[in-house]
Design a protein around this motif. Sequence first.
Motif, PDB file in Angstrom:
ATOM      1  N   HIS A 113      -0.363   2.732  13.390  1.00  0.00           N
ATOM      2  CA  HIS A 113      -0.078   1.946  12.187  1.00  0.00           C
ATOM      3  C   HIS A 113       1.145   2.519  11.473  1.00  0.00           C
ATOM      4  CE1 HIS A 113      -3.338  -0.928  11.909  1.00  0.00           C
ATOM      5  NE2 HIS A 113      -4.219   0.011  12.217  1.00  0.00           N
ATOM      6  N   ARG A 114       1.866   1.637  10.807  1.00  0.00           N
ATOM      7  CA  ARG A 114       3.032   2.063  10.025  1.00  0.00           C
ATOM      8  C   ARG A 114       2.712   2.161   8.534  1.00  0.00           C
ATOM      9  NH1 ARG A 114       4.568  -2.125  12.966  1.00  0.00           N
ATOM     10  NH2 ARG A 114       5.011  -3.356  11.134  1.00  0.00           N
ATOM     11  N   GLY A 115       1.495   1.846   8.166  1.00  0.00           N
ATOM     12  CA  GLY A 115       1.064   1.925   6.774  1.00  0.00           C
ATOM     13  C   GLY A 115      -0.299   2.574   6.684  1.00  0.00           C
ATOM     14  N   GLU A 116      -0.767   2.726   5.454  1.00  0.00           N
ATOM     15  CA  GLU A 116      -2.077   3.318   5.243  1.00  0.00           C
ATOM     16  C   GLU A 116      -3.179   2.465   5.871  1.00  0.00           C
ATOM     17  OE1 GLU A 116      -2.993   4.334   1.197  1.00  0.00           O
ATOM     18  OE2 GLU A 116      -0.937   4.959   0.836  1.00  0.00           O
ATOM     19  N   ILE A 117      -4.210   3.132   6.371  1.00  0.00           N
ATOM     20  CA  ILE A 117      -5.385   2.453   6.911  1.00  0.00           C
ATOM     21  C   ILE A 117      -6.449   2.463   5.827  1.00  0.00           C
ATOM     22  CG2 ILE A 117      -7.191   2.526   8.661  1.00  0.00           C
ATOM     23  CD1 ILE A 117      -5.124   4.008  10.454  1.00  0.00           C
ATOM     24  N   GLY A 118      -6.916   1.274   5.465  1.00  0.00           N
ATOM     25  CA  GLY A 118      -7.874   1.164   4.381  1.00  0.00           C
ATOM     26  C   GLY A 118      -9.291   0.863   4.814  1.00  0.00           C
ATOM     27  N   ALA A 119      -9.466   0.464   6.076  1.00  0.00           N
ATOM     28  CA  ALA A 119     -10.805   0.127   6.557  1.00  0.00           C
ATOM     29  C   ALA A 119     -10.875   0.327   8.061  1.00  0.00           C
ATOM     30  CB  ALA A 119     -11.143  -1.322   6.209  1.00  0.00           C
ATOM     31  N   ALA A 120     -12.077   0.638   8.534  1.00  0.00           N
ATOM     32  CA  ALA A 120     -12.313   0.799   9.975  1.00  0.00           C
ATOM     33  C   ALA A 120     -13.747   0.376  10.275  1.00  0.00           C
ATOM     34  CB  ALA A 120     -12.091   2.243  10.403  1.00  0.00           C
ATOM     35  N   ALA A 121     -13.961  -0.170  11.482  1.00  0.00           N
ATOM     36  CA  ALA A 121     -15.296  -0.626  11.876  1.00  0.00           C
ATOM     37  C   ALA A 121     -15.487  -0.420  13.375  1.00  0.00           C
ATOM     38  CB  ALA A 121     -15.469  -2.106  11.533  1.00  0.00           C
ATOM     39  N   THR A 142      -9.161  -1.194  12.991  1.00  0.00           N
ATOM     40  CA  THR A 142      -8.615  -0.639  11.762  1.00  0.00           C
ATOM     41  C   THR A 142      -7.807  -1.712  11.051  1.00  0.00           C
ATOM     42  OG1 THR A 142      -6.732   0.246  13.009  1.00  0.00           O
ATOM     43  CG2 THR A 142      -8.543   1.772  12.529  1.00  0.00           C
ATOM     44  N   ALA A 143      -7.823  -1.664   9.723  1.00  0.00           N
ATOM     45  CA  ALA A 143      -7.076  -2.605   8.888  1.00  0.00           C
ATOM     46  C   ALA A 143      -6.070  -1.798   8.074  1.00  0.00           C
ATOM     47  CB  ALA A 143      -8.022  -3.359   7.966  1.00  0.00           C
ATOM     48  N   SER A 144      -4.827  -2.296   7.998  1.00  0.00           N
ATOM     49  CA  SER A 144      -3.760  -1.478   7.432  1.00  0.00           C
ATOM     50  C   SER A 144      -2.853  -2.221   6.458  1.00  0.00           C
ATOM     51  CB  SER A 144      -2.912  -0.922   8.585  1.00  0.00           C
ATOM     52  OG  SER A 144      -1.781  -0.240   8.112  1.00  0.00           O
ATOM     53  N   ASP A 145      -2.194  -1.415   5.621  1.00  0.00           N
ATOM     54  CA  ASP A 145      -1.173  -1.922   4.710  1.00  0.00           C
ATOM     55  C   ASP A 145       0.075  -2.399   5.450  1.00  0.00           C
ATOM     56  OD1 ASP A 145      -2.790  -1.343   2.568  1.00  0.00           O
ATOM     57  OD2 ASP A 145      -1.650   0.400   1.904  1.00  0.00           O
ATOM     58  N   ASP A 146       0.173  -2.155   6.756  1.00  0.00           N
ATOM     59  CA  ASP A 146       1.336  -2.620   7.529  1.00  0.00           C
ATOM     60  C   ASP A 146       1.186  -4.076   7.990  1.00  0.00           C
ATOM     61  OD1 ASP A 146      -0.397  -2.512   9.711  1.00  0.00           O
ATOM     62  OD2 ASP A 146       0.657  -0.885  10.721  1.00  0.00           O
ATOM     63  N   ASN A 147       0.203  -4.783   7.397  1.00  0.00           N
ATOM     64  CA  ASN A 147      -0.033  -6.213   7.661  1.00  0.00           C
ATOM     65  C   ASN A 147      -0.685  -6.479   9.007  1.00  0.00           C
ATOM     66  OD1 ASN A 147       1.481  -6.243   5.313  1.00  0.00           O
ATOM     67  ND2 ASN A 147       3.114  -7.503   6.119  1.00  0.00           N
ATOM     68  N   THR A 148      -1.251  -5.460   9.632  1.00  0.00           N
ATOM     69  CA  THR A 148      -1.900  -5.639  10.929  1.00  0.00           C
ATOM     70  C   THR A 148      -3.304  -5.051  10.934  1.00  0.00           C
ATOM     71  OG1 THR A 148      -1.213  -3.547  11.958  1.00  0.00           O
ATOM     72  CG2 THR A 148       0.331  -5.406  12.134  1.00  0.00           C
ATOM     73  N   ALA A 149      -4.082  -5.489  11.900  1.00  0.00           N
ATOM     74  CA  ALA A 149      -5.326  -4.824  12.292  1.00  0.00           C
ATOM     75  C   ALA A 149      -5.114  -4.408  13.741  1.00  0.00           C
ATOM     76  CB  ALA A 149      -6.513  -5.765  12.161  1.00  0.00           C
ATOM     77  N   VAL A 175      -3.623  -5.963   5.300  1.00  0.00           N
ATOM     78  CA  VAL A 175      -4.937  -6.351   5.794  1.00  0.00           C
ATOM     79  C   VAL A 175      -5.946  -5.377   5.182  1.00  0.00           C
ATOM     80  CG1 VAL A 175      -6.394  -6.669   7.825  1.00  0.00           C
ATOM     81  CG2 VAL A 175      -3.966  -7.262   7.934  1.00  0.00           C
ATOM     82  N   ARG A 176      -6.892  -5.910   4.435  1.00  0.00           N
ATOM     83  CA  ARG A 176      -7.857  -5.082   3.705  1.00  0.00           C
ATOM     84  C   ARG A 176      -9.171  -4.901   4.451  1.00  0.00           C
ATOM     85  NH1 ARG A 176      -4.719  -2.267   0.834  1.00  0.00           N
ATOM     86  NH2 ARG A 176      -3.377  -3.493  -0.520  1.00  0.00           N
ATOM     87  N   CYS A 177      -9.482  -5.833   5.342  1.00  0.00           N
ATOM     88  CA  CYS A 177     -10.770  -5.792   6.019  1.00  0.00           C
ATOM     89  C   CYS A 177     -10.612  -6.360   7.425  1.00  0.00           C
ATOM     90  CB  CYS A 177     -11.772  -6.629   5.214  1.00  0.00           C
ATOM     91  SG  CYS A 177     -13.402  -6.701   5.921  1.00  0.00           S
ATOM     92  N   ALA A 178     -11.296  -5.743   8.368  1.00  0.00           N
ATOM     93  CA  ALA A 178     -11.354  -6.256   9.740  1.00  0.00           C
ATOM     94  C   ALA A 178     -12.752  -5.953  10.257  1.00  0.00           C
ATOM     95  CB  ALA A 178     -10.290  -5.596  10.620  1.00  0.00           C
ATOM     96  N   SER A 182      -6.839 -10.496   4.192  1.00  0.00           N
ATOM     97  CA  SER A 182      -5.594  -9.883   3.752  1.00  0.00           C
ATOM     98  C   SER A 182      -5.280 -10.209   2.296  1.00  0.00           C
ATOM     99  CB  SER A 182      -4.460 -10.406   4.649  1.00  0.00           C
ATOM    100  OG  SER A 182      -3.196 -10.077   4.132  1.00  0.00           O
ATOM    101  N   ASP A 183      -4.383  -9.407   1.728  1.00  0.00           N
ATOM    102  CA  ASP A 183      -3.852  -9.681   0.394  1.00  0.00           C
ATOM    103  C   ASP A 183      -2.990 -10.942   0.368  1.00  0.00           C
ATOM    104  OD1 ASP A 183      -5.120  -7.532  -0.749  1.00  0.00           O
ATOM    105  OD2 ASP A 183      -3.349  -6.249  -0.829  1.00  0.00           O
TER     106      ASP A 183
END
Length: 85
Positions: free
Chosen positions: A16-24, A34-41, A62-65, A78-79
Amino acid sequence: SWVVETGKRLRTMRGHRGEIGAAAFSPDGASVLTASDDNTAKLWSIELGLCLCSLEGHRDAVRCAVFSPDGTLVLTASDDRRAKL
């Protein structure tokens, strides 16, 4: 990922190129989302520690995956005010 009994790190997943905010974990325990601030999961192999695929298309973080109960689908939220399946 970490081993619960020992606290030992099992794998470090990088990509990821951004922070990871969620994982499942997947229902079968073989992969992680993983869901990340880099707009990807991203979907990761736990065994290999490698990214199996990058889920792209959101225009904001992406806040949740999450996996569907049977593990055949992934939902991202996503936001950008969109959920994608």
